[in-house]
Write an enzyme that holds these catalytic residues in place. Structure first.
Site, PDB file in Angstrom:
ATOM      1  N   SER A 303       0.762  -1.287   0.078  1.00 18.83           N
ATOM      2  CA  SER A 303      -0.110   0.028   0.130  1.00 18.83           C
ATOM      3  C   SER A 303       0.985   1.327   0.098  1.00 18.83           C
ATOM      4  O   SER A 303       1.292   1.602  -0.997  1.00 18.83           O
ATOM      5  CB  SER A 303      -1.000  -0.018   1.221  1.00 18.83           C
ATOM      6  OG  SER A 303      -2.409   0.317   0.849  1.00 18.83           O
ATOM      7  N   ASP A 314       9.070   4.934 -11.110  1.00 18.32           N
ATOM      8  CA  ASP A 314       8.461   5.571 -12.348  1.00 18.32           C
ATOM      9  C   ASP A 314       9.116   6.597 -12.774  1.00 18.32           C
ATOM     10  O   ASP A 314       9.278   6.934 -13.961  1.00 18.32           O
ATOM     11  CB  ASP A 314       7.049   5.927 -12.369  1.00 18.32           C
ATOM     12  CG  ASP A 314       5.869   4.622 -12.350  1.00 18.32           C
ATOM     13  OD1 ASP A 314       6.803   3.733 -12.541  1.00 18.32           O
ATOM     14  OD2 ASP A 314       4.893   4.855 -12.392  1.00 18.32           O
ATOM     15  N   LYS A 328      -1.298  -4.237  -2.929  1.00 20.27           N
ATOM     16  CA  LYS A 328      -2.488  -3.788  -2.394  1.00 20.27           C
ATOM     17  C   LYS A 328      -2.635  -2.273  -2.922  1.00 20.27           C
ATOM     18  O   LYS A 328      -2.173  -1.354  -2.791  1.00 20.27           O
ATOM     19  CB  LYS A 328      -2.555  -3.458  -0.952  1.00 20.27           C
ATOM     20  CG  LYS A 328      -4.016  -3.084  -0.441  1.00 20.27           C
ATOM     21  CD  LYS A 328      -3.865  -2.805   1.199  1.00 20.27           C
ATOM     22  CE  LYS A 328      -5.137  -2.252   1.591  1.00 20.27           C
ATOM     23  NZ  LYS A 328      -5.221  -0.622   1.155  1.00 20.27           N
TER      24      LYS A 328
END
Length: 458
Positions: A303, A314, A328
Site C-alpha cells: 500500500s 516511475d 494492495k
C-alpha cells in the site's frame, strides 16, 4: 445530506489520514427503474428485520442485540473485499493510536518469551530508560497482576494508559538475586517509524517501518543527521528500506515520496465518486540534493510503501531492489459512526502510480530481483499477496500471487542490502542475487540466521 467526516486509510493492516468531505443538500428525482430498485432494497431490508426478530425471539439463549447488529454489519462489509470491515469503538481507538504514532505509555519495546514479557530495549528519554529498565529484563507482573497467561497485545494494553498515571512492574534481571519492583509514570511516547544507521562508512541506511503521522518528520531528521555524520562529499547515497512495511497514511506516503522528488505526479486516486478522484504532485526540493537512492521492497511491502516505491521507480529517481511487493492498490476511508459506535473501514478508490499503472493484485516488480536464502523452517511464512486474498478487487491482465518476504536478521546475510550497497559503490548488480564483484574481491557465501519474534512498543 449530512456532513461526513472521514479518514483515508492506505495500508494492508491499518492506517489513517484525516480529510473532510462536505456535501450540500440537493433534490433527488427518481425514474421508474430507480424506484423499482429502491423498492427491492426495502424488501431485502424487511427480510433482514424478519431474521433479526426471529433470532431474538427463538435462539436457544438470549442473544445480545448489539452484537447481532455488529455481526450483521461486519458480514456486510467483509463480503465486499478483504479490506472493508467494521471496527467497534475499541478497535477504532486502537487504530487512531497507531496512525498518530503517539500514546501514553512507558517507552519499552517488548516481545513475548516463554509466556513472559521480555524487554527488547527501552526507548531513549522515556520513563523506562530514565528508570533504568534494561534490554533482556523479564517483566513478570503489572500492578501486582501476573503477565503469565496474557497475550503480548493484552500486556501492552495494560502498560499503555493516560499520561501521568502510575504502573508498578516486577522485573527479573540476570545477575540479580531478587526481583526488582519499579514504579513508572506514563508519559507521551512517540513510535519511531524511522530508524537509520551508517552502512559501509559512506551510505545512509534508513528503515521505514510504517507510515504514521511521525514518519515524514522522522525521515527528514534522519536524512539531515546521516548526511552530516557521513559528510555530503563522502556520502554515496541512500538506502530506503520498505521491506515488510504494511503501509499507513496516504498523506505520509505522498510527503515521503516528495522528499526525493523535484517535480511530477506522485500518485492518483480514482473512485466511484468525484471527491475520491485526485492527483498528488511533488513540490520542488529534493532533500537528498540528488544523491543516488535505492529502495528495498519485498512481499511484505504494501500500500503506502508501494506508492513510494512506485513513484520513485516511475520517475527513475531510485532503483528498486528485492522481490515483488504485496499488490494492495486500493484506498480505504474510515467513516466514524458517532460516539461509541465505532467506524466503517470502506474501500472507496484505487490508486495509480505516476505512469498510470494500477498495482492492485500485481504489485511492483523491482528493477533488480534479489532472492534471499530462507531457512527451511521459515519458507512457509512467505506472504501470499493481495491476489491470494479471497474477494480481492480484480485487476485487468495477469494477476500475481505473493513473493518472498523474508529478511535475514543479521545484516551481513542480507543479500538485498548487500546488492544495494554494491550498486551505490558503482558495482554492477544483476537479478537473482548475482553480484559482479570488483577485480580481486572474493565472493563470500551467505548463511541466513534464524528468524526472531517482532518487538512491540508500549
Amino acid at each position: 445530506m449530512m456532513r461526513k467526516t472521514s479518514i483515508i486509510l492506505l495500508s494492508a493492516a491499518t492506517g489513517a489520514a484525516l480529510t473532510l468531505f462536505v456535501t450540500q443538500p440537493r433534490a433527488v428525482f427518481m425514474g421508474t427503474s430507480a424506484r423499482a430498485a429502491t423498492s427491492d432494497t426495502y424488501r431485502q431490508l424487511n427480510l433482514f428485520g424478519d431474521v433479526f426478530e426471529r433470532v431474538r425471539s427463538d435462539y436457544v439463549e438470549k442473544p445480545d442485540d448489539s452484537k447481532l447488529v455488529e455481526s450483521a454489519i461486519s458480514g456486510m462489509l467483509t463480503g465486499l473485499d478483504p479490506h472493508s470491515s467494521y471496527m467497534d469503538a475499541k478497535s477504532f481507538r486502537d487504530m487512531q493510536v497507531q496512525t498518530r504514532g503517539e500514546f501514553g505509555g512507558l517507552g519499552i519495546e517488548v516481545t513475548m518469551e516463554d509466556g513472559l514479557i521480555k524487554v527488547v530495549s527501552p526507548i531513549d528519554d522515556t520513563p523506562a530508560s530514565k528508570a533504568g529498565i534494561m534490554a533482556n529484563d523479564i517483566i513478570t507482573s503489572l500492578d501486582e497482576e501476573a503477565v503469565q497467561g496474557l497475550t503480548l497485545n493484552q500486556a501492552v494494553e495494560k502498560m499503555r494508559g493516560p499520561v501521568n498515571t502510575k504502573i508498578k512492574l516486577k522485573i527479573i534481571r540476570k545477575g540479580q538475586d531478587n526481583p526488582l519492583d519499579v514504579t513508572l509514570v506514563r508519559d507521551n511516547i512517540r513510535v519511531r517509524s524511522v530508524r537509520a544507521r551508517i552502512e559501509s562508512d559512506d551510505i545512509a541506511y534508513i528503515r521505514v517501518t510504517t507510515f504514521n503521522e511521525q514518519t515524514t518528520e522522522g525521515l527528514k531528521r534522519e536524512i539531515a543527521a546521516q548526511t552530516a555524520a557521513i559528510g555530503a562529499d563522502k556520502l554515496k547515497g541512500f538506502i530506503i528500506d520498505l521491506r515488510n512495511n504494511p503501509g499507513g497514511l496516504l498523506e505520509e506516503a505522498v510527503t515521503v515520496s516528495d522528499a526525493f522528488l523535484e517535480r511530477g505526479e506522485i500518485v492518483s486516486t480514482r473512485g466511484r465518486n468525484a471527491e475520491e478522484t485526485q492527483r498528488r504532485t511533488a513540490h520542488a526540493g529534493d532533500l537528498t540534493k540528488g544523491k543516488p537512492v535505492v529502495v528495498l521492497i519485498n512481499g511484505g511491502s504494501a500500500s503506502a510503501s508501494e506508492i513510494v516505491a512506485g513513484a520513485l521507480q516511475d520517475h527513475k529517481r531510485a532503483t528498486t531492489i528485492g522481490t515483488r511487493s504485496f499488490g494492495k492498490g486500493s484506498v480505504q476511508t474510515i467513516i466514524p459512526l458517532g460516539s461509541g459506535n465505532g467506524a466503517l473501514r470502506l474501500t472507496t478508490a484505487r490508486y495509480f502510480t505516476p505512469s498510470g499503472k494500477s498495482i492492485q493484485a500485481k504489485g511492483i516488480v523491482p528493477d533488480i530481483e534479489i532472492v534471499q536464502d530462507v531457512p527451511d523452517e521459515l519458507k512457509s511464512r512467505d506472504i501470499k499477496g493481495e491476489a491470494s486474498l479471497r474477494g480481492h478487487l480484480k485487476n485487468d491482465g495477469d494477476e500475481k500471487t505473493g513473493s518472498q518476504s523474508y529478511v535475514p536478521p543479521d545484516a551481513k546475510n542480507d543479500k538485498a542490502l548487500k546488492a544495494a550497497a554494491d550498486l551505490l559503490h558503482g558495482i554492477k548488480v544483476t537479478s537473482n542475487a548475482a553480484v559482479t564483484p570488483p577485480p580481486g574481491a572474493a565472493a563470500a557465501a551467505d548463511k541466513p540466521a534464524d528468524d526472531k519474534a517482532a518487538a512491540k512498543p508500549n
